[in-house]
Design a protein around this motif. Sequence first.
Motif, PDB file in Angstrom:
ATOM      1  N   PHE A  25      -0.279  -4.688  -3.911  1.00  0.00           N
ATOM      2  CA  PHE A  25      -1.087  -4.253  -5.053  1.00  0.00           C
ATOM      3  C   PHE A  25      -0.282  -4.420  -6.327  1.00  0.00           C
ATOM      4  O   PHE A  25       0.933  -4.228  -6.333  1.00  0.00           O
ATOM      5  N   LYS A  26      -1.009  -4.743  -7.399  1.00  0.00           N
ATOM      6  CA  LYS A  26      -0.338  -4.773  -8.693  1.00  0.00           C
ATOM      7  C   LYS A  26      -1.069  -3.837  -9.646  1.00  0.00           C
ATOM      8  O   LYS A  26      -2.307  -3.869  -9.718  1.00  0.00           O
ATOM      9  N   LEU A  45      -2.365  -2.952 -13.058  1.00  0.00           N
ATOM     10  CA  LEU A  45      -2.645  -3.723 -14.274  1.00  0.00           C
ATOM     11  C   LEU A  45      -2.376  -2.898 -15.530  1.00  0.00           C
ATOM     12  O   LEU A  45      -2.637  -3.340 -16.641  1.00  0.00           O
ATOM     13  N   LYS A  46      -1.893  -1.679 -15.336  1.00  0.00           N
ATOM     14  CA  LYS A  46      -1.522  -0.884 -16.506  1.00  0.00           C
ATOM     15  C   LYS A  46      -0.029  -1.017 -16.767  1.00  0.00           C
ATOM     16  O   LYS A  46       0.377  -1.381 -17.844  1.00  0.00           O
ATOM     17  N   GLU A  69      -9.529   6.198  -2.637  1.00  0.00           N
ATOM     18  CA  GLU A  69      -9.325   6.113  -4.079  1.00  0.00           C
ATOM     19  C   GLU A  69      -7.870   5.733  -4.321  1.00  0.00           C
ATOM     20  O   GLU A  69      -6.966   6.410  -3.838  1.00  0.00           O
ATOM     21  N   ARG A  70      -7.664   4.647  -5.042  1.00  0.00           N
ATOM     22  CA  ARG A  70      -6.294   4.165  -5.207  1.00  0.00           C
ATOM     23  C   ARG A  70      -5.758   4.439  -6.603  1.00  0.00           C
ATOM     24  O   ARG A  70      -6.509   4.434  -7.575  1.00  0.00           O
ATOM     25  N   HIS A  91       0.142   6.281 -12.063  1.00  0.00           N
ATOM     26  CA  HIS A  91      -1.102   6.960 -11.664  1.00  0.00           C
ATOM     27  C   HIS A  91      -2.375   6.313 -12.190  1.00  0.00           C
ATOM     28  O   HIS A  91      -3.450   6.882 -12.051  1.00  0.00           O
ATOM     29  N   SER A  92      -2.273   5.158 -12.812  1.00  0.00           N
ATOM     30  CA  SER A  92      -3.492   4.479 -13.261  1.00  0.00           C
ATOM     31  C   SER A  92      -4.296   4.020 -12.046  1.00  0.00           C
ATOM     32  O   SER A  92      -3.746   3.741 -10.987  1.00  0.00           O
ATOM     33  N   ASN A  93      -5.626   3.975 -12.226  1.00  0.00           N
ATOM     34  CA  ASN A  93      -6.486   3.503 -11.139  1.00  0.00           C
ATOM     35  C   ASN A  93      -6.728   1.996 -11.225  1.00  0.00           C
ATOM     36  O   ASN A  93      -7.430   1.430 -10.400  1.00  0.00           O
ATOM     37  N   SER A  94      -6.130   1.355 -12.234  1.00  0.00           N
ATOM     38  CA  SER A  94      -6.308  -0.095 -12.392  1.00  0.00           C
ATOM     39  C   SER A  94      -5.349  -0.848 -11.478  1.00  0.00           C
ATOM     40  O   SER A  94      -4.473  -1.561 -11.944  1.00  0.00           O
ATOM     41  N   VAL A  95      -5.499  -0.652 -10.190  1.00  0.00           N
ATOM     42  CA  VAL A  95      -4.608  -1.340  -9.253  1.00  0.00           C
ATOM     43  C   VAL A  95      -5.394  -2.425  -8.529  1.00  0.00           C
ATOM     44  O   VAL A  95      -6.497  -2.193  -8.036  1.00  0.00           O
ATOM     45  N   ARG A  96      -4.796  -3.600  -8.488  1.00  0.00           N
ATOM     46  CA  ARG A  96      -5.509  -4.766  -7.997  1.00  0.00           C
ATOM     47  C   ARG A  96      -4.860  -5.302  -6.724  1.00  0.00           C
ATOM     48  O   ARG A  96      -3.668  -5.577  -6.718  1.00  0.00           O
ATOM     49  N   PRO A  97      -5.644  -5.419  -5.673  1.00  0.00           N
ATOM     50  CA  PRO A  97      -5.078  -5.971  -4.440  1.00  0.00           C
ATOM     51  C   PRO A  97      -4.918  -7.479  -4.571  1.00  0.00           C
ATOM     52  O   PRO A  97      -5.789  -8.145  -5.115  1.00  0.00           O
TER      53      PRO A  97
END
Lengths: 52, 207, 611
Positions: free
Chosen positions: A7-8, A10-11, A27-28, A34-40
């Motif tokens: 995961f990366k 994006l924040k 919920e990731r 702690h940002s939820n903008s995580v991209r697999p």
Amino acid sequence: MSQETKFKCLKCGHEYVEKYAPDDDIERACPKCHSNSVRPEKPKKADVAEKK
Amino acid sequence: MSNEEKAAVATGEELRIGVFVCDCGSNIAGTVDTAAVTEYAETLPNVVAVVRNRYTCADPGQNEIKKAIREYDLNRVVVASCTPLMHEPTFRACVAGEGLNPYLMEMANLREHCSWVHGNDKEGATAKAKDLVKSAVARAAQLQAREETRVPVTQAALVVGGGVAGIQTSLDLAEAGYQVYLVEKEPSIGGIMAALDKTYPTMDCSI
Amino acid sequence: MAYSEVEEVDGYVGNFKVKVRKKARYVREEDCNSCAECAEVCPVVVPDEFQMGLSSRKAVYLPFPQAVPASYIIDMEACLGTNPIACGKCEEACEKVCIDYDMKDEIFELEVGVVVVATGMDVYDPTELDEYCYTRYDNVITSMEFERLICAGGATEGHFVRPSDRDVPQRIAFIQCVGSRNNAGDKGNRYCSNICCMNTVKDTLLLRDHYPDCECTVFYVDIRAFGKGFEDLYMRSREEGVKYIRGLPGEIRQDPETKNLFLTAENTLTGEVREYEFDAVVLSVGVIPRRDSALVKKLLSLSTTGDGFYMEAHPKLKPVDTPTRGVYICGCSESPKDVKDSVTQASAAAARAMTILNAGHVTVEAITAAIDPALCTGCGLCAKVCPFNAVEVDKEKKTAWVVSAMCMGCGNCGATCNQGAVTMGHFTDDQYYAQIDALLDEDAADKVFTFACNWCSYAGADNAGISRIQYPASPRLVRTMCSARVTEDFVLYAFVKGAPVVLVSGCHFADCHYIDANRQTVKRVYRLWDKLEKLGIRPERLQLEWISAAEGQKFARVMRGLEEMRQQVTAEEVEHTKKVLAEEWEKKLAREAKRKKKAEADESRDEVQVS
């Protein structure tokens, strides 16, 4: 089937590995910021080919 | 053709939007230049009336809306005040009182989302407030009348948990004549209170 | 319905369908007259949970003497077994033949108009606090155990004895705020449990009343005696000679011989540090949310505040309503409170419930979805994503329609439909495009464009406002009922219009007001990130955040972060994005126009056939 997936965030840009399946109900959040903008990351074509 | 004009064509009516800018005492006006917002609102497409109020939600404020609907034959209303999560029902009822479909009322949140959170940036807050009003006016131009559906209410209540709170609720509802189903997980009702000896401040027995 | 649990809740305000499991008691409660003959012959002895394990009960037992229903019950975990019958003594002893080993759980299906949640609280377990040695020293007990020891109906019939030697302790210490008001946050909770101060004041008076010679000492942080009659009671306790020392002991030591306890504490009022010796120590434990509160939360789509208690619809004006219409909360499920407050709130909840019951009907907001049969191809994608199963599809006739009474208006179907066939009442595509235009027509580069769901993120932004938490003035917010309403096109259009940064925000997974609609939001954002990247646009410019209605702090933090991000987006970058996406947008518009034309043609052909 859930797989170890990169995961990366994006924040903040933090990269980490976590189990992931397209239909899991989790919920990731980035473990660092702690940002939820995580991209697999998509499994690379090479990986898919190898499995075949 | 702009979106506003398209909407007007679609419904075959001329859009007549009224904008009501609220000072909320100093809650909004203390940070946002509401006079400037009012002036700006007058320049927006399809806006035929703009009224600034000290407290739009209070009776005099609501009367201003009603008066303007009559005077200017408004068919859309924008209230630029606080969060719709609080006062949308208020203003929907207000316009409905004047015969306007409640779904033709739109709000711009100048308080919770603007003046209260940008207290140190009056200029930025005023610019944002103008945008919020512009957005609400644009949306209002697209609004259509809607009819709410009424659904019947089954005359029974479910109470989950049979401690002192659940018991009291159940008794109240049952005394008022409603069927009550009290569901308790444990073999007996009573909850934590049943396990207490005496209760403060009067030191009476808990069971 | 005691010994029962709610298993399923369907429907909506005024029309809930509830499934309740009534667990088998193995004793027919309508026949049992609590004669106790069964328990007398039962050979199994287990700790009595009502007495906090301080005494024992049988496998067939009455929970406590005043239990309602006044019926015995068989604890099947403890019973020697009924299949095959290993003992059977209770059945033989029961003259009224109430015992039924074959009893099964029963499922009841109820129809109700309103639901009141009064699921209560659990008590903090101090085992994790090593310094107080609750599980290591016999004479360290909790305030709940104290209740069962001092109560005439308790384990010792009201004789307050200490567990190690069953002697009446002369020197008793109370330690306050056990599991509460811990700002370090590692153990226990941050909040004040509300009831423990007054409970201890009460306990000291009970002790002084029962044992006038005993010495009571209370170690406290603050004594919070703020209710009606509370201060008087506290003063009475002080007048009775109870010692109050401001300061919590760092640890408890035990004398291995006498089992007496030694506490070292600083009296922060005098600065004096000293050691005290006691015969028994009572830990004044705090209140925690029910350990299984997540179950009820999910069943009724409730929200919780950061501390885990159920959240009210508005902290001041709707204190017993919940985000789910027709569902109310009261008692300790909402927050720690005493009996009087629980009763007050319970009556408030009943009154709120009656406003709906008494009216006999409710109006449902006219925000439901509608499907245009001319554009619908019957693909069924919308039905798949509908959390409420409100869409019906006819594959043969290649069409679908919405059952309005079941539609909650989340807009997930609207964002999913590839054909533009779904119109969301009061939240149409045109309305959103008009808002995006209005907000980004001028100075788009200075703005952070935000989609916020009605229930959580929009309310979270309200919460920031109510709490006066300041953040930069750049965000421009558009409200959607659910984050799942945000179509990929809305986001792309915001970028077409020159937005430097776009945020899609919604409820946390557990809080989604449309069951699980926001899972689709995630999928859409993933797709958008892929698409942006493919077009050479930094995916970072689209952000995703879950912000609850209680998280004003988080909303402000996110906004500050986005503003920092916005400042890093260059004008060239925005221009490039606009150019690339404008081309995409033209293609999209062309596709749509073609589809519409075809639909119109089909329609006129149908009309010709009909005539």
